[in-house]
Write a protein that holds these residues in place. Structure first.
Motif, PDB file in Angstrom:
ATOM      1  N   TRP A   1       0.827  -1.204   0.000  1.00 21.14           N
ATOM      2  CA  TRP A   1       0.000   0.000   0.000  1.00 21.14           C
ATOM      3  C   TRP A   1       0.866   1.260   0.000  1.00 21.14           C
ATOM      4  N   ARG A   2       1.971   1.228   0.732  1.00 29.29           N
ATOM      5  CA  ARG A   2       2.862   2.387   0.764  1.00 29.29           C
ATOM      6  C   ARG A   2       3.476   2.633  -0.621  1.00 29.29           C
ATOM      7  N   ASN A   3       3.844   1.556  -1.284  1.00 29.65           N
ATOM      8  CA  ASN A   3       4.369   1.687  -2.646  1.00 29.65           C
ATOM      9  C   ASN A   3       3.310   2.281  -3.570  1.00 29.65           C
ATOM     10  N   ALA A   4       2.081   1.768  -3.466  1.00 31.95           N
ATOM     11  CA  ALA A   4       0.995   2.260  -4.312  1.00 31.95           C
ATOM     12  C   ALA A   4       0.712   3.737  -4.031  1.00 31.95           C
ATOM     13  N   LEU A   5       0.809   4.149  -2.779  1.00 36.00           N
ATOM     14  CA  LEU A   5       0.587   5.556  -2.449  1.00 36.00           C
ATOM     15  C   LEU A   5       1.657   6.428  -3.091  1.00 36.00           C
ATOM     16  N   ALA A   6       2.892   5.978  -3.071  1.00 28.19           N
ATOM     17  CA  ALA A   6       3.970   6.742  -3.707  1.00 28.19           C
ATOM     18  C   ALA A   6       3.737   6.880  -5.206  1.00 28.19           C
ATOM     19  N   VAL A   7       3.287   5.804  -5.843  1.00 29.82           N
ATOM     20  CA  VAL A   7       2.993   5.847  -7.281  1.00 29.82           C
ATOM     21  C   VAL A   7       1.821   6.798  -7.545  1.00 29.82           C
ATOM     22  N   ALA A   8       0.820   6.770  -6.660  1.00 37.64           N
ATOM     23  CA  ALA A   8      -0.326   7.667  -6.814  1.00 37.64           C
ATOM     24  C   ALA A   8       0.106   9.125  -6.680  1.00 37.64           C
ATOM     25  N   ARG A   9       1.022   9.380  -5.776  1.00 41.31           N
ATOM     26  CA  ARG A   9       1.526  10.751  -5.632  1.00 41.31           C
ATOM     27  C   ARG A   9       2.247  11.205  -6.895  1.00 41.31           C
ATOM     28  N   ARG A  10       2.961  10.296  -7.533  1.00 39.77           N
ATOM     29  CA  ARG A  10       3.602  10.658  -8.797  1.00 39.77           C
ATOM     30  C   ARG A  10       2.544  11.038  -9.835  1.00 39.77           C
ATOM     31  N   SER A  11       1.427  10.308  -9.872  1.00 41.14           N
ATOM     32  CA  SER A  11       0.355  10.628 -10.822  1.00 41.14           C
ATOM     33  C   SER A  11      -0.215  12.011 -10.553  1.00 41.14           C
ATOM     34  N   THR A  12      -0.432  12.322  -9.272  1.00 39.75           N
ATOM     35  CA  THR A  12      -0.933  13.647  -8.908  1.00 39.75           C
ATOM     36  C   THR A  12       0.056  14.724  -9.319  1.00 39.75           C
ATOM     37  N   ALA A  13       1.333  14.455  -9.063  1.00 41.37           N
ATOM     38  CA  ALA A  13       2.369  15.428  -9.425  1.00 41.37           C
ATOM     39  C   ALA A  13       2.428  15.642 -10.935  1.00 41.37           C
ATOM     40  N   SER A  14       2.263  14.577 -11.715  1.00 42.77           N
ATOM     41  CA  SER A  14       2.276  14.716 -13.170  1.00 42.77           C
ATOM     42  C   SER A  14       1.123  15.601 -13.641  1.00 42.77           C
ATOM     43  N   ALA A  15      -0.053  15.403 -13.040  1.00 40.25           N
ATOM     44  CA  ALA A  15      -1.209  16.229 -13.404  1.00 40.25           C
ATOM     45  C   ALA A  15      -0.968  17.696 -13.035  1.00 40.25           C
ATOM     46  N   LEU A  16      -0.383  17.923 -11.870  1.00 35.36           N
ATOM     47  CA  LEU A  16      -0.071  19.291 -11.455  1.00 35.36           C
ATOM     48  C   LEU A  16       0.948  19.928 -12.393  1.00 35.36           C
ATOM     49  N   HIS A  17       1.957  19.170 -12.771  1.00 36.20           N
ATOM     50  CA  HIS A  17       2.991  19.683 -13.678  1.00 36.20           C
ATOM     51  C   HIS A  17       2.389  20.109 -15.019  1.00 36.20           C
ATOM     52  N   HIS A  18       1.442  19.307 -15.513  1.00 35.68           N
ATOM     53  CA  HIS A  18       0.829  19.639 -16.795  1.00 35.68           C
ATOM     54  C   HIS A  18      -0.098  20.853 -16.698  1.00 35.68           C
ATOM     55  N   LEU A  19      -0.459  21.231 -15.482  1.00 39.30           N
ATOM     56  CA  LEU A  19      -1.233  22.452 -15.268  1.00 39.30           C
ATOM     57  C   LEU A  19      -0.323  23.648 -14.973  1.00 39.30           C
ATOM     58  N   GLY A  20       1.006  23.420 -15.058  1.00 38.39           N
ATOM     59  CA  GLY A  20       1.948  24.496 -14.798  1.00 38.39           C
ATOM     60  C   GLY A  20       2.264  24.703 -13.334  1.00 38.39           C
ATOM     61  N   ARG A  21       1.812  23.793 -12.477  1.00 37.70           N
ATOM     62  CA  ARG A  21       2.032  23.930 -11.034  1.00 37.70           C
ATOM     63  C   ARG A  21       3.207  23.031 -10.612  1.00 37.70           C
ATOM     64  N   SER A  22       4.363  23.298 -11.166  1.00 40.31           N
ATOM     65  CA  SER A  22       5.510  22.422 -10.944  1.00 40.31           C
ATOM     66  C   SER A  22       6.042  22.496  -9.523  1.00 40.31           C
ATOM     67  N   SER A  23       5.916  23.654  -8.882  1.00 37.48           N
ATOM     68  CA  SER A  23       6.368  23.764  -7.494  1.00 37.48           C
ATOM     69  C   SER A  23       5.559  22.835  -6.585  1.00 37.48           C
ATOM     70  N   ASP A  24       4.236  22.823  -6.773  1.00 28.81           N
ATOM     71  CA  ASP A  24       3.388  21.902  -6.008  1.00 28.81           C
ATOM     72  C   ASP A  24       3.730  20.456  -6.341  1.00 28.81           C
ATOM     73  N   ALA A  25       4.005  20.194  -7.619  1.00 30.93           N
ATOM     74  CA  ALA A  25       4.349  18.839  -8.040  1.00 30.93           C
ATOM     75  C   ALA A  25       5.623  18.364  -7.353  1.00 30.93           C
ATOM     76  N   LEU A  26       6.615  19.245  -7.242  1.00 29.13           N
ATOM     77  CA  LEU A  26       7.882  18.855  -6.621  1.00 29.13           C
ATOM     78  C   LEU A  26       7.705  18.516  -5.146  1.00 29.13           C
ATOM     79  N   ASP A  27       6.837  19.235  -4.456  1.00 30.38           N
ATOM     80  CA  ASP A  27       6.581  18.919  -3.049  1.00 30.38           C
ATOM     81  C   ASP A  27       6.037  17.497  -2.897  1.00 30.38           C
ATOM     82  N   ILE A  28       5.102  17.132  -3.761  1.00 31.94           N
ATOM     83  CA  ILE A  28       4.512  15.795  -3.697  1.00 31.94           C
ATOM     84  C   ILE A  28       5.519  14.734  -4.123  1.00 31.94           C
ATOM     85  N   LEU A  29       6.323  15.027  -5.149  1.00 25.46           N
ATOM     86  CA  LEU A  29       7.328  14.079  -5.616  1.00 25.46           C
ATOM     87  C   LEU A  29       8.391  13.811  -4.558  1.00 25.46           C
TER      88      LEU A  29
END
Length: 387
Positions: A255-283
């Motif tokens: 589950w911890r591994n899956a959560l980390a992968v899910a955070r990467r997905s969220t960060a990718s979506a944020l990055h594509h919206l131009g919110r790279s600073s928020d994405a880096l925090d999650i990554l």
């Protein structure tokens, strides 16, 4: 050892069948111990006996079933050893045995289940070697088998879940082919079925995890096809679902591994919206978690590949923030995690190619055009054999 000292002719059929069963059970234990060579030896002997027994009585369903199981285990061991040719050959034997079982007894749901497993395994091998058309054919047949089972019992959570997972596999193949509309339909059907499974058993931890993953697959397709807002919405829903699971059991590494992968997905979506600073925090949170998991299990190939993907995504986000040297460092860290074993499949090769693409961009932004070209050429050579 005693049985091995005697010729097959010394056994009646019943004890010989029991010996074949015992051997593949021993093989599974040895796999669990990490002794793949000894496991393969046991599986091969089990298969030899199962073949001999089936040849004595070709239409005996008990013997055909054991032949199917022995064929699966030898193929599975080959799959784990990255011997895709051997794995496919044995999975084809598994498929032939399952088909014959259904010919003899078409109403037996257990035989139809085996047919579905055989087709799915065959699809996985073909997908791993880059044969996407062959994988699609196998997965489509698996869907048909699953739909037949669910029609027999629409409350069987395992059958519903397996059908959902096959739609996931089909959707993944469509994405790799660039057929995103069909991929979206497949993943939406996957999500519908998984939600249905949870209405039957809302507390079922496994299907809660797989339902959360389904949000992530849809999010990825939406991000690729230009709907980043909805992609972020579904990625956030996926992440929240995994956070709830980890909160229930913080010791669960899966589950911890899956959560980390899910955070990467969220960060990718944020990055594509131009919110790279928020994405880096999650990554950064995802990277910390995956590093801890890899430290606890240094041999885990899956965790290493997931961590590599996080580092590649970090590199792209850092580039957007004009932090080119840090992007080079992140992409280099990603490459170090993708060893030869990781790139023996089409998926692993894709991860390395994504890394090389990001590394090249970071190097180019640092003024190192020659090194950038070398990185891009290496990425191309990694994936072109699967094209």
């Amino acid at each position: 050892s005693y049985f091995a000292s005697l010729p097959d002719e010394a056994f009646d059929d019943g004890p010989l069948l029991a010996r074949s069963q015992a051997l593949y059970q021993i093989g599974t234990v040895r796999l669990g111990q990490g002794n793949s060579a000894a496991a393969t030896e046991a599986f091969n002997e089990s298969l030899r006996l199962a073949r001999a027994l089936s040849e004595r009585a070709p239409d005996n369903t008990d013997r055909l079933y054991e032949l199917s199981q022995a064929s699966f285990y030898v193929g599975y061991a080959a799959w784990l050893d990255s011997d895709l040719d051997a794995a496919e050959n044995h999975f084809l034997e598994y498929l032939a045995a399952a088909n014959r079982l259904l010919e003899i007894d078409p109403a037996n749901p257990d035989y139809r289940i085996e047919l579905g497993f055989a087709l799915s395994n065959l699809g996985s091998v073909r997908e791993a070697r880059g044969d996407l058309a062959g994988a699609e054919t196998a997965y489509r047949s698996t869907v048909e088998t699953g739909e037949t089972l669910v029609a027999l019992d629409s409350t069987n959570i395992d059958w519903i879940g397996e059908l959902a997972e096959t739609h996931n596999l089909l959707g993944t193949v469509y994405r790799k082919q660039g057929r995103y509309r069909e991929a979206l339909q497949a993943h939406e059907e996957e999500l519908r079925l998984k939600r249905l499974a949870l209405t039957i058993d809302p507390s079922h931890a496994y299907w809660r995890r797989r339902t959360a993953a389904a949000y992530g697959f849809i999010s990825e397709v939406l991000r690729i096809t230009g709907d980043p807002e909805r992609a972020l919405e579904l990625a956030t829903r996926q992440q929240s679902s995994f956070e709830e699971l980890v909160e229930q059991d913080p010791t669960n590494a899966t589950w911890r591994n899956a959560l980390a992968v899910a955070r990467r997905s969220t960060a990718s979506a944020l990055h594509h919206l131009g919110r790279s600073s928020d994405a880096l925090d999650i990554l950064d949170r995802a990277r910390t978690e995956l590093r801890a998991l890899l430290a606890a299990d240094p041999e885990s190939l899956d965790v290493a590949v997931d961590l590599a993907s996080v580092e590649t995504t970090r590199a792209l986000a850092l580039l957007f923030e004009d932090r080119a040297q840090e992007a080079v460092e992140a992409a280099t860290a990603s490459a170090a995690l993708l060893n030869n074993q990781a790139t023996q499949t089409a998926n692993g090769a894709l991860k390395l190619a994504e890394n090389r693409a990001a590394l090249g961009r970071a190097l180019a932004a640092s003024g190192r055009e020659g090194d950038a070209r070398s990185a891009w050429e290496a990425g191309l050579s990694t994936v072109e054999r699967y094209h």
